[in-house]
Design an enzyme around this catalytic site. Structure first.
Site, short mmCIF file in Angstrom:
data_model
loop_
_atom_site.label_atom_id
_atom_site.label_comp_id
_atom_site.label_asym_id
_atom_site.label_seq_id
_atom_site.Cartn_x
_atom_site.Cartn_y
_atom_site.Cartn_z
N GLY A 45 -32.91 12.93 -73.11
CA GLY A 45 -31.87 12.93 -72.09
C GLY A 45 -31.49 14.36 -71.74
O GLY A 45 -31.61 15.25 -72.59
N GLN A 50 -26.33 21.10 -68.44
CA GLN A 50 -27.20 21.80 -69.39
C GLN A 50 -28.22 22.71 -68.71
O GLN A 50 -28.82 23.55 -69.37
CB GLN A 50 -27.97 20.78 -70.24
CG GLN A 50 -27.05 19.97 -71.13
CD GLN A 50 -27.86 19.02 -71.99
OE1 GLN A 50 -28.16 17.91 -71.58
NE2 GLN A 50 -28.23 19.46 -73.18
N CYS A 98 -28.93 17.66 -79.47
CA CYS A 98 -28.66 18.03 -78.09
C CYS A 98 -29.49 19.27 -77.77
O CYS A 98 -29.54 20.20 -78.57
CB CYS A 98 -27.17 18.36 -77.95
SG CYS A 98 -26.69 18.84 -76.28
N LEU A 99 -30.14 19.28 -76.61
CA LEU A 99 -30.99 20.43 -76.27
C LEU A 99 -30.17 21.72 -76.13
O LEU A 99 -30.72 22.81 -76.25
CB LEU A 99 -31.77 20.16 -74.98
CG LEU A 99 -32.80 19.02 -75.07
CD1 LEU A 99 -33.54 18.88 -73.74
CD2 LEU A 99 -33.78 19.23 -76.20
N HIS A 140 -23.92 9.93 -74.86
CA HIS A 140 -24.05 11.37 -75.13
C HIS A 140 -24.17 12.16 -73.82
O HIS A 140 -23.46 13.15 -73.63
CB HIS A 140 -25.28 11.61 -76.03
CG HIS A 140 -25.59 13.05 -76.28
ND1 HIS A 140 -25.45 13.64 -77.52
CD2 HIS A 140 -26.02 14.04 -75.44
CE1 HIS A 140 -25.79 14.92 -77.42
NE2 HIS A 140 -26.14 15.18 -76.17
N GLU A 141 -25.04 11.69 -72.93
CA GLU A 141 -25.24 12.40 -71.65
C GLU A 141 -23.99 12.34 -70.78
O GLU A 141 -23.62 13.31 -70.12
CB GLU A 141 -26.45 11.84 -70.89
CG GLU A 141 -27.78 11.93 -71.62
CD GLU A 141 -28.08 13.30 -72.20
OE1 GLU A 141 -27.69 14.31 -71.59
OE2 GLU A 141 -28.68 13.36 -73.28
N HIS A 144 -21.46 14.88 -71.50
CA HIS A 144 -21.75 16.21 -70.93
C HIS A 144 -21.06 16.38 -69.57
O HIS A 144 -20.66 17.49 -69.21
CB HIS A 144 -23.26 16.39 -70.72
CG HIS A 144 -23.99 16.89 -71.93
ND1 HIS A 144 -23.76 18.13 -72.48
CD2 HIS A 144 -24.98 16.34 -72.67
CE1 HIS A 144 -24.56 18.30 -73.53
NE2 HIS A 144 -25.31 17.23 -73.67
#
Ligand code: NI
Length: 186
Positions: A45, A50, A98-99, A140-141, A144
């Protein structure tokens, strides 16, 4: 085109992202760049903040989980202007990464089932229920888009234990195989 991923501590990750319209310039290219960026980093994701854009857009590719859940064999989706309308079901403790926060994985408690309304890449409306891994990634996304990162959901003790590692991420003192923007790098 692969875009750099903004690291923990970047101000854009703390913004409440804005709704977009179908006229948003370069949207289809942006979506394809986000998929490319996510895949290059082995993510499932990626949310627009991000890659430095505070807009309500995230992409997901959950096909990697199709071995456990065959319903996910085509799960590659774009979520625009999403709203989580309901969160139900038992809370589940699942490890998240998380990236923007490389090399840190923590168990996070979230509801197991969600109902989400969103627009896809063609601006067609959807209203769907999800559970399991997909419900987890969506939550999670979605966080953000409201400037929420998973370490904020941890206990005060856990947060304190992670402080040094998070600082190293912001300053770029980490090893990561994809390109990143580090907010505190000297
Ligand atoms: Ni993330």
């Amino acid at each position: 085109m692969i875009l750099p991923v903004y690291a923990y501590g970047s101000p854009v990750l703390k913004k409440v992202a804005e709704v977009i319209t179908a006229e948003y310039a370069g949207l289809s290219q942006l979506i394809s760049d986000m998929f490319e960026t996510m895949w290059a980093a082995d993510g499932v994701g990626l949310a627009a903040p991000q890659i430095g854009l505070a807009i309500r857009l995230f992409v997901m590719d959950a096909r990697v989980y199709s071995e456990e859940d065959p319903a996910l064999k085509d799960f590659k989706k774009v979520f625009i202007n999403a709203h989580i309308l309901e969160r139900t079901g038992e809370e589940e403790l699942i490890q998240e990464g998380c990236l923007s926060i490389p090399n840190i994985h923590e168990d996070i408690l979230r509801p197991g089932r969600i109902r989400i309304q969103y627009l896809d890449e063609d601006f067609a409306e959807h209203d769907e229920w999800y559970e399991g891994m997909v419900a987890r990634i969506i939550q999670h996304e979605y966080d953000h888009l409201d400037g929420i990162l998973f370490p904020e959901l941890l206990s005060p003790l856990k947060k304190r234990l992670l402080k040094g590692k998070l600082r190293d991420i912001s300053t770029g003192k980490i090893t990561v195989k994809y390109r990143m923007v580090f907010p505190l790098k000297k």
